[in-house]
Design an enzyme around this catalytic site. Structure first.
Site, PDB file in Angstrom:
ATOM      1  N   ASP A  38       0.802  -1.264   0.059  1.00 49.10           N
ATOM      2  CA  ASP A  38      -0.056  -0.022   0.238  1.00 49.10           C
ATOM      3  C   ASP A  38       0.795   1.370  -0.018  1.00 49.10           C
ATOM      4  OD1 ASP A  38      -2.206  -1.912   0.243  1.00 49.10           O
ATOM      5  OD2 ASP A  38      -2.230  -1.525   2.452  1.00 49.10           O
TER       6      ASP A  38
HETATM    7  N1  URA Z   1      -1.100  -6.061   3.812  1.00 52.34           N
HETATM    8  C1  URA Z   1      -1.728  -4.837   3.764  1.00 52.34           C
HETATM    9  O1  URA Z   1      -2.748  -4.500   4.564  1.00 52.34           O
HETATM   10  N2  URA Z   1      -1.103  -3.736   3.059  1.00 52.34           N
HETATM   11  C2  URA Z   1       0.012  -3.968   2.479  1.00 52.34           C
HETATM   12  O2  URA Z   1       0.885  -2.910   2.008  1.00 52.34           O
HETATM   13  C3  URA Z   1       0.660  -5.123   2.698  1.00 52.34           C
HETATM   14  C4  URA Z   1      -0.019  -6.276   3.223  1.00 52.34           C
END
Ligand code: URA
Length: 232
Positions: free
Chosen positions: A103
């Protein structure tokens, strides 16, 4: 297919095309043992080309680790935000793809390569490649929540439970979580499912490849041969 000599040199060394042209002009490049100052000369793999007396090997596949900073998008293109590829020199970024995504606010280990089979071995749901995250939480994690995360739980909007995970408590509101899946926003949704909230998420490891502590956010390096072959 034959290439121009300056192109051949820049593809097989750390030199840009312009630097390669200058190196050729300066007599630093030999073809079959003879210095060649003609950057436009056509050469192929059949020619033995050396830069500063070092033979130039064919460019192989590339494998990189990047310490992803917050605020950068895990995509090759984005109209609103910088992408992880913007952190690499354009010549190096060309042709690379991301091995999984993080993310925008997640930091830590991101792998990049141009070897599709290798990245498939990491991202394929059938391979169970473990990914380890350091997770900071809004609330202390209860024993019951830790048990649910470890055993598997059903995420909002899904009916198949998550696979068993490994939970290591680092502090009341900080855990290390290892999961072998990559569902959409999986870590944040797993913590949401137990009534908690992720305040910071940092990826530490993918399989046996750990984020190099010497890399500051935004830095990258080539993977070692051991790291590459650890992905079987
Ligand atoms: N899980 C998440 O919620 N976000 C990420 O960036 C990676 C794994």
């Amino acid at each position: 297919m034959p290439d121009r000599l300056d192109q051949f040199v820049s593809q097989r060394s750390a030199l840009s095309r312009r630097e390669a042209k200058r190196a050729v002009g300066a007599g630093r490049v030999t073809v079959d043992g003879v210095p060649c100052r003609d950057a436009a000369r056509k050469v192929s793999e059949a020619d033995r080309v050396c830069l500063d007396d070092q033979p130039l090997a064919a460019a192989g596949p590339r494998y990189l680790m990047l310490h992803k900073p917050a605020g950068v998008v895990s995509a090759t293109r984005d109209s609103d935000h910088p992408t992880v590829l913007d952190l690499l020199p354009p010549d190096l970024a060309r042709g690379l793809h991301l091995v999984g995504r993080l993310d925008r606010d997640t930091t830590g280990l991101l792998l990049l390569t141009d070897d599709g089979q290798w990245s498939h071995r990491i991202t394929s749901p059938r391979r169970d490649c473990p990914k380890t995250y350091r997770v900071d939480l809004a609330e202390p994690l209860t024993d019951d929540a830790a048990r649910q995360l470890a055993e598997g739980l059903v995420l909002n909007g899904e009916d198949r439970p998550t696979r068993p995970a490994i939970v290591t408590q680092l502090a009341p509101d900080r855990i290390e979580l290892t999961i072998a899946e990559g569902r959409y926003h999986q870590v944040k949704r797993m913590l949401g499912a137990v009534g908690n909230r992720v305040t910071a998420l940092h990826r530490l490891r993918v399989g046996a490849i750990a984020l190099d502590p010497a890399l500051a956010p935004g830095d990258f390096r080539a993977l070692s041969q051991d790291e590459i072959t650890s992905v079987a």
